[in-house]
Design an enzyme around this catalytic site. Structure first.
Site, PDB file in Angstrom:
ATOM      1  N   GLU A 129       0.827  -1.209   0.000  1.00 32.03           N
ATOM      2  CA  GLU A 129       0.000   0.000   0.000  1.00 32.03           C
ATOM      3  C   GLU A 129       0.865   1.263   0.000  1.00 32.03           C
ATOM      4  OE1 GLU A 129      -3.107  -0.139  -0.609  1.00 32.03           O
ATOM      5  OE2 GLU A 129      -3.167  -2.332  -0.470  1.00 32.03           O
ATOM      6  N   GLU A 192      -1.036  -2.295  -9.680  1.00 24.48           N
ATOM      7  CA  GLU A 192      -1.034  -3.313  -8.635  1.00 24.48           C
ATOM      8  C   GLU A 192       0.242  -4.149  -8.699  1.00 24.48           C
ATOM      9  OE1 GLU A 192      -2.975  -4.048  -6.070  1.00 24.48           O
ATOM     10  OE2 GLU A 192      -4.256  -2.314  -6.442  1.00 24.48           O
TER      11      GLU A 192
END
Length: 268
Positions: A129, A192
């Protein structure tokens, strides 16, 4: 013309016209039209909203545990002059999720701790993250929206104040947050994958076991059997693809000598 080729041509054209091209941590070309200060302002505003509307976990052991893992990783993250330190908040929610926002904000949902069963697995999520923030993926997504909607003066959202509320939904989406609080939106597949690569290096530098990132996604896969996949799982092409890429990335990592702190002592 292939979709990726078209997208690349648009980014190149945008870079040429706006002189806003940059390179991601993996060397990928990016169109970034907002400054770190502007994105940080958006991240801070959004995080404050989330804290007001979500239940915050009050268990000191859980908070100390998550904070310990985050604190071990952040010294190995490139510094951003738009904020001084990372703020970590644990939210009391069954969601299997976590997020990080520009401005140095990290949110972890307690539901994640049922799947990220060790400190190394939690470190894999937090590193991932944080990597989204360092790689400026929110800036990239908002900039692409600006390019696609040239008639809208989206750039005005960068000025904190009334303009933020005017473009609230758009900015929340760019930051990976749904309009409904607690709903997190997926980044693109290339973003991602990039966050996986960069985040794995952060956790490894901090002394956590990068192989546990694979165990994490195996846990995610088991948790999704026969039911709706966990939110984090839905943001990536497939768990098998992700595990394969993580194994390849792990094989290329340098051998770091750092030993991670014993964060799990806080849960005893």
């Amino acid at each position: 013309m292939r979709a990726n080729t078209v997208k690349g041509a648009l980014i190149a054209a945008g870079c040429s016209a706006l002189l806003a091209c940059s390179a991601s941590p993996t060397g990928r070309n990016q169109l970034l039209m907002f400054s770190s200060q502007e994105m940080s302002a958006l991240g801070v505003q959004s995080f404050e909203q989330i804290k007001q509307q979500e239940n915050i976990e009050r268990d000191p052991k859980v908070n100390a545990y998550v904070q310990c893992v985050a604190n071990a990783i952040t010294p190995y993250v490139p510094r951003d002059g738009s904020f001084q330190q990372w703020e970590v908040v644990v939210f009391d929610s069954p969601q299997v999720n976590a997020f990080a926002l520009p401005g140095g904000k990290i949110g972890v949902y307690t539901g994640l701790l049922n799947v990220a069963r060790t400190q190394d697995q939690l470190a894999a999520v937090i590193g991932h993250e944080i990597a989204h923030v360092v790689a400026q993926h929110s800036n990239e997504r908002l900039s692409r929206s600006q390019l696609a909607n040239a008639g809208l003066q989206i750039t005005s959202i960068a000025v904190a104040g009334s303009d933020y509320s005017q473009y609230h939904d758009l900015t929340m989406q760019a930051l990976g947050l749904g309009v409904q609080v607690g709903v997190l939106l997926p980044y693109g597949r290339e973003q991602e994958s990039e966050a996986d690569v960069v985040g794995l290096d952060y956790m490894a530098q901090a002394g956590f076991d990068p192989s546990q990132s694979i165990a994490l996604w195996q846990n995610m896969a088991k948790a999704s059997q026969g039911q709706q996949p966990p939110e984090l799982l839905s943001t990536h092409p497939s768990y098998s693809h992700r595990i394969r890429d993580l194994k390849a990335t792990q094989a290329r990592l340098p051998q770091y000598n750092k030993k991670a702190p014993d964060c799990e002592r806080f849960l005893k």
